[in-house]
Every structure is written in C-alpha cells, then in structure tokens.
Design a protein around this motif. Structure first.
Motif, short mmCIF file in Angstrom:
data_model
loop_
_atom_site.label_atom_id
_atom_site.label_comp_id
_atom_site.label_asym_id
_atom_site.label_seq_id
_atom_site.Cartn_x
_atom_site.Cartn_y
_atom_site.Cartn_z
N ILE A 9 2.52 2.95 11.55
CA ILE A 9 2.22 3.93 12.60
C ILE A 9 0.84 3.70 13.20
N LEU A 10 0.03 2.85 12.55
CA LEU A 10 -1.31 2.56 13.08
C LEU A 10 -1.27 1.49 14.17
N ASP A 11 -0.09 0.94 14.44
CA ASP A 11 0.02 -0.03 15.54
C ASP A 11 -0.37 0.60 16.87
N SER A 12 -0.25 1.92 16.96
CA SER A 12 -0.58 2.61 18.21
C SER A 12 -2.07 2.93 18.31
N CYS A 13 -2.81 2.74 17.23
CA CYS A 13 -4.27 2.97 17.27
C CYS A 13 -4.98 1.83 16.54
N LYS A 18 9.63 10.07 5.48
CA LYS A 18 10.45 9.11 6.22
C LYS A 18 10.87 9.67 7.58
N GLN A 19 11.29 10.93 7.61
CA GLN A 19 11.74 11.54 8.87
C GLN A 19 10.58 11.69 9.86
N LEU A 20 9.41 12.04 9.35
CA LEU A 20 8.24 12.18 10.24
C LEU A 20 7.84 10.83 10.82
N ILE A 21 7.83 9.80 10.00
CA ILE A 21 7.45 8.46 10.48
C ILE A 21 8.46 7.97 11.52
N ILE A 59 -2.56 11.64 16.90
CA ILE A 59 -1.47 12.10 16.04
C ILE A 59 -1.22 11.14 14.89
N ASN A 60 -1.03 9.86 15.19
CA ASN A 60 -0.71 8.90 14.14
C ASN A 60 -1.86 8.74 13.15
N SER A 102 -4.04 11.08 12.30
CA SER A 102 -4.10 12.26 11.43
C SER A 102 -2.94 12.30 10.43
N VAL A 103 -1.77 11.82 10.84
CA VAL A 103 -0.62 11.78 9.91
C VAL A 103 -0.88 10.76 8.81
N PHE A 104 -1.44 9.61 9.16
CA PHE A 104 -1.80 8.60 8.15
C PHE A 104 -2.76 9.20 7.13
N VAL A 105 -3.82 9.84 7.60
CA VAL A 105 -4.82 10.43 6.72
C VAL A 105 -4.18 11.50 5.82
N ALA A 106 -3.32 12.34 6.39
CA ALA A 106 -2.70 13.42 5.63
C ALA A 106 -1.77 12.90 4.54
N ILE A 107 -0.86 12.00 4.91
CA ILE A 107 0.13 11.52 3.93
C ILE A 107 -0.54 10.72 2.82
N LYS A 108 -1.46 9.85 3.18
CA LYS A 108 -2.15 9.06 2.15
C LYS A 108 -2.95 9.96 1.22
N SER A 109 -3.64 10.95 1.75
CA SER A 109 -4.46 11.85 0.94
C SER A 109 -3.58 12.72 0.03
N LEU A 110 -2.47 13.23 0.58
CA LEU A 110 -1.59 14.08 -0.23
C LEU A 110 -0.83 13.29 -1.28
N ALA A 111 -0.52 12.04 -0.98
CA ALA A 111 0.12 11.18 -1.99
C ALA A 111 -0.83 10.97 -3.17
N ASN A 112 -2.12 10.80 -2.89
CA ASN A 112 -3.11 10.70 -3.96
C ASN A 112 -3.19 12.01 -4.75
N TYR A 113 -3.11 13.13 -4.04
CA TYR A 113 -3.15 14.45 -4.68
C TYR A 113 -1.96 14.61 -5.63
N VAL A 114 -0.78 14.18 -5.20
CA VAL A 114 0.43 14.27 -6.03
C VAL A 114 0.24 13.51 -7.34
N GLU A 115 -0.30 12.29 -7.24
CA GLU A 115 -0.47 11.46 -8.43
C GLU A 115 -1.43 12.09 -9.43
N LYS A 116 -2.45 12.77 -8.93
CA LYS A 116 -3.48 13.34 -9.81
C LYS A 116 -3.10 14.72 -10.34
N SER A 117 -2.37 15.50 -9.54
CA SER A 117 -2.09 16.90 -9.90
C SER A 117 -0.70 17.10 -10.50
N GLN A 118 0.20 16.13 -10.32
CA GLN A 118 1.59 16.27 -10.74
C GLN A 118 2.31 17.40 -10.01
N ASN A 119 1.77 17.79 -8.88
CA ASN A 119 2.41 18.79 -8.01
C ASN A 119 3.31 18.04 -7.04
N GLU A 120 4.53 18.51 -6.85
CA GLU A 120 5.41 17.89 -5.87
C GLU A 120 5.13 18.45 -4.49
#
Length: 419
Positions: free
Chosen positions: A27-31, A58-61, A196-197, A199-217
């Motif tokens: 999605i960073l191809d646009s920026c 997947k649906q958002l991307i 848009i792209n 901010s979505v990159f930053v959000a998904i990558k950051s929340l994926a890291n949060y999931v790994e550390k917190s075990q929150n789905e």
C-alpha cells in the motif's frame, strides 16, 4: 467525495484475514516518498512473509488497492497567478484553469501545460477565500449577476499578474472518467502528505506489535474509506469487568482526512455489554478523548500532525500501548458510576432535554427522531434504559459515523454527568 466509498462491517474475523508484512508494504506504492523511511524506522522487511495478526486487515488492504487503482493523486505546487477562475458551478463547486503545469504525470495526461479541474469538498472556498471573495462570488452566481462574475474573473487576473505566492493544490485524476478534481489547497511549506495509506500502514504495524506483546486479539470490525477520508475501528477482544452483569470493551478508532489540515488521530470507542438471566444487550459510548492530569480538556488518545518526519511519527506511536491501557482504566471508572445509576427514568428525561436543546449541525437531521424515540417510553431500570439508548443507533444512517459518534459522545457525557 470523488470515488465511491468502500464500507465494511463485521462482528468477528478468521485467521485467513490476516496479512503479511509484504502485503502491507504494497500500500506504500502510492506514497513512495515515505516508503524507505517507514520500512527502516518500523523495522519492516518487504520481502518477508511475517504474519501481522490484526483480523480483517485483508479486507481493508483490498479496499485501499481498489481505490488506488481508480485514481491518481498529485500534489501540484504552483503560483497563485497561474490559477484562474473559469466558471462558478452550482453548490460549492467551480472550475479553475491552472497554467504552467510542470508535473510530468499531468502533462502526459493532458498533453499540455494547462490543467482544467473542477473543485470538490471545500476547495472552491479555499481558493476564493485567498482573495476574500468566496461569499460574494456565490451571491453573484445565485442572483445570476453574470456580469459581476465576469468582473470577478477579470479582477483576479489583474490582481494576480505579479503574484508569485506558492500554494499546493491537491489534485485527483479519476482514471475511468479521465477527469481532474481539486480537492484541497494547502501551504507549500512544511505540509507532509501523511495520507490514508501511510496512516493505515502505521496503525496495522503498530497494533500487530501490540498483539504480540499483550496477547490481546484485535480485529477490524468497521471501516469506511474513500479518496480522501479513512475511518477504521479496531476492536480489542479483552474485556474489563465492571460488575457481575456489565463488561466494558474497547475499540481504537483511526481517522485521517487528507482534505482537512487536522492531525491524524487515534481515539477510543467503548462498548458496555450487559447480561443477566432476564436481560442482555450492549451500548456504545464515546469519550471526547483522554483526560490527562495536566490538561482539563480531553485530548486525542494519540495524534500526529501533517508535518515533521517519519521518525517523529514513530516516536509518537510508541506511546500508543500505554495510552490505550490508561484510557481503558480511566473509562472503566466512569463505567462503574454509570452502572450504579439510581433513577434511570430521570436520566432518560435528562438526555431527552439535551437532545431537544442541541444546536449542532451534525445532529440536526436526526434530532426530532431521536427526541421522539426517547420520549416514547418510560424506563424503570438500568437495563431498560440501556436498551432504549441502544435502539437510538438504529435511527442513524449506517455509514454516517460523524453523526453517530456525535451522539455516542453526547450520550457518554450525559451518563457521566447524571450518574
């Protein structure tokens, strides 16, 4: 809007809706101007297939790719003297001519250095307000004073002859219609297109890291995105028990408007779920923001401006996990007081009066329906009050998140105030 909005709603997710880092990077191809810095600073390898466990990503991307394939976004810096009013149109629209265009994509498409583009959003007002002429121009158009409109055009041409002031015009090329639109006007200085792209990159990558550390789905339960705006709700699976009948759950809301100059923001939406032998249901409430000790007014959970560097954004986003945990604790305390409401029908009447006296434009179209619904029944316990307040949401258009979240915010304030 210029492109048709993409909508998504889901109450659950499957593991096959996760994405990999490689898919996210696309999605960073646009920026491309930010891609190298984002990959380096966020420690992303665009060749790896590391799974990012944020459900329904997947649906958002896919939605972002669909929109990106329909249009090309160009930031065109030009002198104001090269921008001429061609025609005022109905509503808040106008056609402008932009001379001496040097952008390679545009020159190739229009086979000229003259771009003719129609405005969308508030671009017409932004351009004419540069000369303090927007309201007067509308007055002349609405009253069919065509000779005065011609005079405005001549005045702007004459006034602009020596104007070398630079502005950044945010252009969209709608590929299938082969039409060009001006969607915003910004300064040509330190504005950064953290779009848009990005901010979505930053959000998904950051929340994926949060999931790994917190075990929150975490999964996306709702998003709306078009050519210039994105709204994404990331639902957290963990719940906070308020009492033996009520739980509180949290969703992180990402909002980014490429047209307005406001910051990219993360905020919170909360869901109160109530359940006992006779009753069950849920209710959404939305605080205006986080209450910090050094600031009486609520502030966004986290935000970053459209300026600075990718490193600045990364440093800000590191605050997200602690801010989320603090916010949940803060609202949990309010939820405990809400759960102890002693006179639910008084609260219903209190909220009804708030609605009746509301003058906010975001709420105007729904005001009468909401008031009538609130006045249609009396409630003698908290569960019935919550059920009635939940039914109010059905009165809103499903994709009108601005009005709906305005209601949720006012509801939260009223419940806390009248607890």
């Amino acid at each position: 809007m210029i492109l048709k909005k993409e909508n998504f709603n889901a109450g659950k997710y499957e593991s096959d809706t996760f994405i990999t880092e490689k898919q996210l990077v696309r999605i960073l191809d646009s920026c491309p101007e930010f891609k190298t810095d984002l990959l380096k600073i966020f420690n992303v390898d665009d060749k790896k297939t590391t799974v990012l466990k944020v459900g329904n990503s997947k649906q958002l991307i896919q939605a972002l790719h669909s929109l990106d394939n329909q249009c090309q976004k160009i930031d065109l810096t030009c002198k104001m003297r090269d921008v001429h009013l061609k025609k005022l149109l109905e509503g808040e629209k106008a056609t402008f001519e932009i001379f001496s265009v040097k952008d390679q994509y545009l020159v190739k498409k229009i086979k000229s250095d003259l771009l003719i583009a129609e405005t969308r959003y508030n671009a017409k007002s932004d351009i004419l307000d540069y000369y303090n002429l927007s309201k007067f121009a509308n007055y002349c158009r609405d009253n069919q004073y065509d000779d005065l409109v011609d005079n405005i055009q001549e005045y702007l041409l004459d006034k602009n002859k020596t104007n070398v002031d630079l502005r950044n015009f945010r252009i969209v090329h709608h590929k299938s219609d082969d039409l060009f639109f001006i969607r915003a006007l910004t300064s040509s200085g330190d504005y950064k297109d953290f779009g848009i792209n990005f901010s979505v990159f930053v959000a998904i990558k950051s929340l994926a890291n949060y999931v790994e550390k917190s075990q929150n789905e975490i999964f996306i339960d709702n998003f709306q995105v078009d050519d210039s705006n994105v709204y994404v709700s990331f639902a957290f699976s963990n719940k906070t028990k308020i009492n033996d009948k009520i739980d509180l759950s949290f969703s992180l809301i990402l909002e980014n408007d490429e047209v307005k100059r406001s910051a990219v923001s993360f905020n919170g939406l909360f869901k109160l779920t109530f359940n006992d032998k006779a009753n069950s249901g849920y209710l959404y409430i939305k605080p205006k923001g986080l209450k910090k000790d050094d600031n009486y007014h609520p502030v966004d959970l986290l935000s970053y401006q459209h300026r600075g560097s990718v490193k600045n954004v990364f440093e800000k986003i590191q605050e997200l996990p602690d801010s989320i945990d603090f916010f949940i604790k803060q609202v949990s305390e309010d939820a405990k007081r809400i759960a102890l409401i002693k006179h639910p029908d008084d609260v219903r009447k209190f909220i009804s009066n708030k609605v009746k006296n509301s003058k906010k434009p975001e709420f105007k179209v729904y005001k009468e329906k909401v008031f009538n619904k609130l006045m249609s029944v009396s409630v003698d316990n908290t569960f019935k009050l919550f059920a009635l307040l939940r039914q109010i949401e059905d009165l809103f258009e499903h994709d009108d998140v601005i009005s709906l979240n305005f209601w949720r915010t006012k509801l939260y304030e009223a419940l806390v105030e009248k607890e």
